[in-house]
Design a protein around this motif. Structure first.
Motif, short mmCIF file in Angstrom:
data_model
loop_
_atom_site.label_atom_id
_atom_site.label_comp_id
_atom_site.label_asym_id
_atom_site.label_seq_id
_atom_site.Cartn_x
_atom_site.Cartn_y
_atom_site.Cartn_z
N GLY A 1 0.81 -1.22 0.00
CA GLY A 1 0.00 0.00 0.00
C GLY A 1 0.84 1.27 0.00
O GLY A 1 0.70 2.12 -0.89
N PRO A 2 1.73 1.44 0.99
CA PRO A 2 2.54 2.66 1.02
C PRO A 2 3.43 2.85 -0.21
O PRO A 2 3.56 3.96 -0.73
CB PRO A 2 3.37 2.49 2.29
CG PRO A 2 2.54 1.61 3.17
CD PRO A 2 1.87 0.65 2.23
N MET A 3 4.05 1.76 -0.68
CA MET A 3 4.95 1.91 -1.82
C MET A 3 4.18 2.19 -3.11
O MET A 3 4.57 3.05 -3.91
CB MET A 3 5.82 0.66 -1.98
CG MET A 3 6.77 0.41 -0.82
SD MET A 3 7.95 1.76 -0.51
CE MET A 3 7.20 2.56 0.92
N ALA A 4 3.08 1.48 -3.33
CA ALA A 4 2.27 1.78 -4.51
C ALA A 4 1.67 3.18 -4.41
O ALA A 4 1.51 3.87 -5.42
CB ALA A 4 1.17 0.73 -4.67
N GLY A 5 1.33 3.59 -3.19
CA GLY A 5 0.81 4.94 -3.00
C GLY A 5 1.83 6.00 -3.38
O GLY A 5 1.48 7.02 -4.02
N TRP B 1 -5.00 -2.81 -4.39
CA TRP B 1 -3.75 -2.13 -4.70
C TRP B 1 -3.09 -2.66 -5.97
O TRP B 1 -2.15 -2.06 -6.49
CB TRP B 1 -2.79 -2.21 -3.51
CG TRP B 1 -3.19 -1.25 -2.45
CD1 TRP B 1 -3.88 -1.50 -1.30
CD2 TRP B 1 -2.94 0.16 -2.46
NE1 TRP B 1 -4.08 -0.34 -0.60
CE2 TRP B 1 -3.51 0.69 -1.28
CE3 TRP B 1 -2.29 1.02 -3.35
CZ2 TRP B 1 -3.46 2.05 -0.97
CZ3 TRP B 1 -2.23 2.37 -3.04
CH2 TRP B 1 -2.81 2.87 -1.86
N ILE B 2 -3.60 -3.78 -6.50
CA ILE B 2 -3.12 -4.29 -7.78
C ILE B 2 -3.99 -3.78 -8.93
O ILE B 2 -3.54 -3.69 -10.07
CB ILE B 2 -3.10 -5.83 -7.78
CG1 ILE B 2 -2.29 -6.37 -6.59
CG2 ILE B 2 -2.54 -6.38 -9.08
CD1 ILE B 2 -0.82 -6.08 -6.65
N VAL B 3 -5.24 -3.43 -8.63
CA VAL B 3 -6.16 -2.99 -9.69
C VAL B 3 -5.54 -1.89 -10.57
O VAL B 3 -5.61 -1.96 -11.80
CB VAL B 3 -7.50 -2.53 -9.08
CG1 VAL B 3 -8.37 -1.83 -10.13
CG2 VAL B 3 -8.26 -3.73 -8.50
N PRO B 4 -4.90 -0.86 -10.00
CA PRO B 4 -4.32 0.18 -10.86
C PRO B 4 -2.91 -0.15 -11.34
O PRO B 4 -2.04 0.71 -11.41
CB PRO B 4 -4.34 1.42 -9.95
CG PRO B 4 -4.27 0.89 -8.57
CD PRO B 4 -4.83 -0.49 -8.57
N TYR B 5 -2.67 -1.40 -11.73
CA TYR B 5 -1.31 -1.83 -12.10
C TYR B 5 -0.77 -1.04 -13.28
O TYR B 5 0.45 -0.78 -13.35
CB TYR B 5 -1.28 -3.34 -12.37
CG TYR B 5 -2.13 -3.82 -13.51
CD1 TYR B 5 -1.64 -3.85 -14.82
CD2 TYR B 5 -3.44 -4.24 -13.29
CE1 TYR B 5 -2.42 -4.30 -15.87
CE2 TYR B 5 -4.24 -4.69 -14.34
CZ TYR B 5 -3.73 -4.71 -15.62
OH TYR B 5 -4.52 -5.15 -16.67
N GLU B 6 -1.63 -0.67 -14.23
CA GLU B 6 -1.12 0.08 -15.38
C GLU B 6 -0.63 1.46 -14.96
O GLU B 6 0.41 1.92 -15.45
CB GLU B 6 -2.21 0.19 -16.45
CG GLU B 6 -2.54 -1.15 -17.11
CD GLU B 6 -3.65 -1.03 -18.13
OE1 GLU B 6 -4.53 -0.16 -17.93
OE2 GLU B 6 -3.64 -1.79 -19.11
N ARG B 7 -1.36 2.10 -14.06
CA ARG B 7 -0.92 3.41 -13.56
C ARG B 7 0.38 3.28 -12.77
O ARG B 7 1.14 4.23 -12.65
CB ARG B 7 -2.01 4.03 -12.68
CG ARG B 7 -3.27 4.41 -13.45
CD ARG B 7 -4.36 4.86 -12.50
NE ARG B 7 -3.96 5.97 -11.68
CZ ARG B 7 -4.54 6.30 -10.53
NH1 ARG B 7 -5.54 5.58 -10.07
NH2 ARG B 7 -4.12 7.34 -9.85
#
Length: 232
Positions: free
Chosen positions: A109-113, A169-175
């Motif tokens: 979460g924090p890193m993808a954020g 948190w995987i759903v926006p993988y393209e972004r």
């Protein structure tokens, strides 16, 4: 009845996924974080960190007064313990689910954020930061992909709060500049979770609340420009 203080973010989706899977009665209290509603005094009484989601459970298992819970991981665990669902009952299974729940809360979460922030929202590109968080997101995808390589259907064996925590948190993988084809075991798991009726219902809720998220100059002020003075 559970009041869910919610907005259409990955952390918000975690809780609607649980509530829809468990078919618990709930009502959404929208908190538009782009308009600063997360700093309202009434909300801060329930969520002192001024972050969604939060819940107010009017029917706790001890039959006492309503229980407020903030932090998405804590909410998932609270709901799992309340219902006796979506967390293994045996020692080793419960421990595995909790490890991956905390892995998401402290890592994915924090890193993808930060990935989202520097790649999508920062007012000017900062190549070092963009590269740092895109690579760290990739590493974390790799960790989960390796864990799923033994053919298990879900993170802790059976579907659990670990899956509900990680999936949004995987759903926006393209972004996040990730390619799921690079992570075949994760991709298989992702598609399985996406196809669950509870997941479909949860994301349909999001569409009704906020179908076109927008980050503009006004929302940037609320989302990225706060310090301690905001909550004093």
């Amino acid at each position: 009845m559970i009041d869910l203080y919610y907005w259409t973010t990955p952390n918000g989706h975690k809780i609607t996924m649980f509530l829809e899977e468990a078919r618990l009665p709930y009502r959404i209290k929208p908190v538009n974080i782009g308009k600063g509603e997360q700093f309202a005094p009434e909300f801060l009484k329930i969520a002192p960190n001024n972050r969604i989601p939060a819940i107010l459970d009017h029917a706790p298992i001890d039959d006492g007064k309503a229980v407020p819970v903030f932090e998405s991981g804590a909410i998932l665990l609270y709901l799992a313990d309340k219902t006796g669902r979506f967390i293994p009952s045996d020692l080793r299974g419960r421990n595995e689910a909790l490890q991956w729940l905390f892995w998401q809360m402290g890592g994915l979460g924090p890193m993808a954020g930060q990935n989202h922030h520097f790649v999508q929202y920062a007012p000017e590109p900062i190549p070092y930061a963009m590269d740092r968080y895109v690579k760290e997101t990739s590493r974390l995808y790799g960790v989960l992909n390796k864990h799923l390589a033994d053919g298990r259907e879900y993170i802790a064996g059976e579907y659990s709060i670990a899956d509900m925590a990680c999936y949004p948190w995987i759903v926006p993988y393209e972004r996040q500049q990730q390619n799921l084809d690079d992570f075949p075991h994760l991709k298989r798991w992702f598609e399985r979770v996406r196809a669950r009726p509870g997941t479909e219902r949860a994301y349909a809720v999001a569409e009704r609340i906020n179908s076109a998220p927008v980050v503009d100059d006004e929302s940037r002020k609320w989302l990225f420009g706060q310090d301690a003075s905001t909550i004093r």
